[in-house]
Design an enzyme around this catalytic site. Structure first.
Site, PDB file in Angstrom:
ATOM      1  N   SER A  16      -0.353  10.496  -4.875  1.00  0.00           N
ATOM      2  CA  SER A  16       1.084  10.628  -5.089  1.00  0.00           C
ATOM      3  C   SER A  16       1.514  12.087  -4.963  1.00  0.00           C
ATOM      4  O   SER A  16       1.336  12.698  -3.911  1.00  0.00           O
ATOM      5  CB  SER A  16       1.450  10.025  -6.454  1.00  0.00           C
ATOM      6  OG  SER A  16       2.835   9.845  -6.588  1.00  0.00           O
ATOM      7  N   ASP A  58       4.332  -0.613  -2.538  1.00  0.00           N
ATOM      8  CA  ASP A  58       4.581   0.537  -3.410  1.00  0.00           C
ATOM      9  C   ASP A  58       6.084   0.686  -3.654  1.00  0.00           C
ATOM     10  O   ASP A  58       6.841   0.969  -2.734  1.00  0.00           O
ATOM     11  CB  ASP A  58       4.033   1.804  -2.734  1.00  0.00           C
ATOM     12  CG  ASP A  58       3.984   2.996  -3.681  1.00  0.00           C
ATOM     13  OD1 ASP A  58       4.796   3.053  -4.620  1.00  0.00           O
ATOM     14  OD2 ASP A  58       3.136   3.883  -3.453  1.00  0.00           O
ATOM     15  N   HIS A  65       2.008   1.111  -6.549  1.00  0.00           N
ATOM     16  CA  HIS A  65       1.764   2.559  -6.613  1.00  0.00           C
ATOM     17  C   HIS A  65       0.508   2.838  -7.433  1.00  0.00           C
ATOM     18  O   HIS A  65       0.562   3.251  -8.596  1.00  0.00           O
ATOM     19  CB  HIS A  65       2.971   3.279  -7.216  1.00  0.00           C
ATOM     20  CG  HIS A  65       2.948   4.769  -7.021  1.00  0.00           C
ATOM     21  ND1 HIS A  65       2.897   5.368  -5.781  1.00  0.00           N
ATOM     22  CD2 HIS A  65       2.944   5.784  -7.915  1.00  0.00           C
ATOM     23  CE1 HIS A  65       2.888   6.671  -5.906  1.00  0.00           C
ATOM     24  NE2 HIS A  65       2.903   6.954  -7.201  1.00  0.00           N
TER      25      HIS A  65
END
Length: 246
Positions: free
Chosen positions: A121, A177, A209
């Site tokens: 991320s 996601d 995610h």
């Protein structure tokens, strides 16, 4: 970084010949990814690899009402990354930190071509930028569930001789996601490829995610190709064993 906790280290089990730096996402910590060293070593690989899990500093995050949390840079909103402004000062500050982690490993005797930088991320986004613009050639760069930062300046930030122009990049992204949208990951890989970078982009069906066992197994296999344990006669003679657990 002055306001961040010290990085967590999982030392090499045998003589240290390679290093993997894994950057966490927004609101997480190095401890949140420290299990990856144990996971990667379950196959019997990476005995010569030191894993570093750095901690981001506590900073105000605008999109979370200014709440302070571990972050590599501020995020104003979770809107389309192509049309939002980036926290350039925070991004470049973190880039300096990652480059320092790499230079410290080089100073300790590890060739830059035996060092991999990656993350998840926000940490993945920082790794793509920091790795591609690192002044030393790396073994590889990876970014999971991430996106491109400073798109208009990305190319100009690379060193003049572009030592990582051909460094292998692994990207993984779940197509479900809801935070860092799958299309942002796709667009990032496409842009990097257009600029000439060697990108392998893998899609994980139904993955939100997060990272899942299939993705982590793919990443471990990719890492093994980049930094395999060296034969004993190539400077990796077995030293005193050190626990790889954190």
């Amino acid at each position: 970084m002055s306001s961040a906790a010290a990085a967590l280290i999982s030392p090499a089990i045998k003589k240290h010949t390679s290093t993997v730096i894994v950057a966490h996402g927004l609101g997480d910590s190095g401890a949140g990814w420290s299990w990856f060293a144990r996971e990667a070593r379950q196959s019997g690989n990476f005995a010569q690899t030191k894993f570093i899990f750095p901690n981001a500093p506590q900073i105000p995050i605008t999109c979370n009402g200014g709440m302070r949390m571990p972050g590599w840079y501020d995020i104003e909103s979770f809107g389309d990354v192509a049309n939002r402004s980036d926290d350039e000062a925070g991004i470049l500050r973190s880039r300096t930190y990652f480059h320092k982690l790499i230079s410290d490993e080089i100073a300790s005797g590890i060739p830059s071509t035996r060092i991999v930088l990656g993350g998840f991320s926000q940490g993945g986004a920082m790794s793509l930028l920091s790795g591609a613009t690192c002044p030393s050639q790396l073994a590889g760069i990876f970014g999971l569930s991430c996106y491109l930062l400073l798109q208009k300046k990305f190319q100009s930030l690379a060193a003049a001789d572009a030592p990582n122009a051909k460094t292998p990049i692994f990207m993984g992204h779940g197509d479900a996601d809801p935070v860092v949208q799958y299309k942002w990951g796709q667009a990032t890989a496409a842009q990097l490829k257009e600029w000439g970078y060697d990108v392998e982009f893998k899609t994980y069906e139904g993955l939100p995610h997060s990272a899942d066992p299939e993705e982590l197994a793919d990443l471990a296999g990719w890492l093994k190709e980049r930094i395999p344990d060296l034969p004993e006669g190539d400077g990796a003679a077995k030293g005193s064993a050190v626990s790889g657990s954190l």
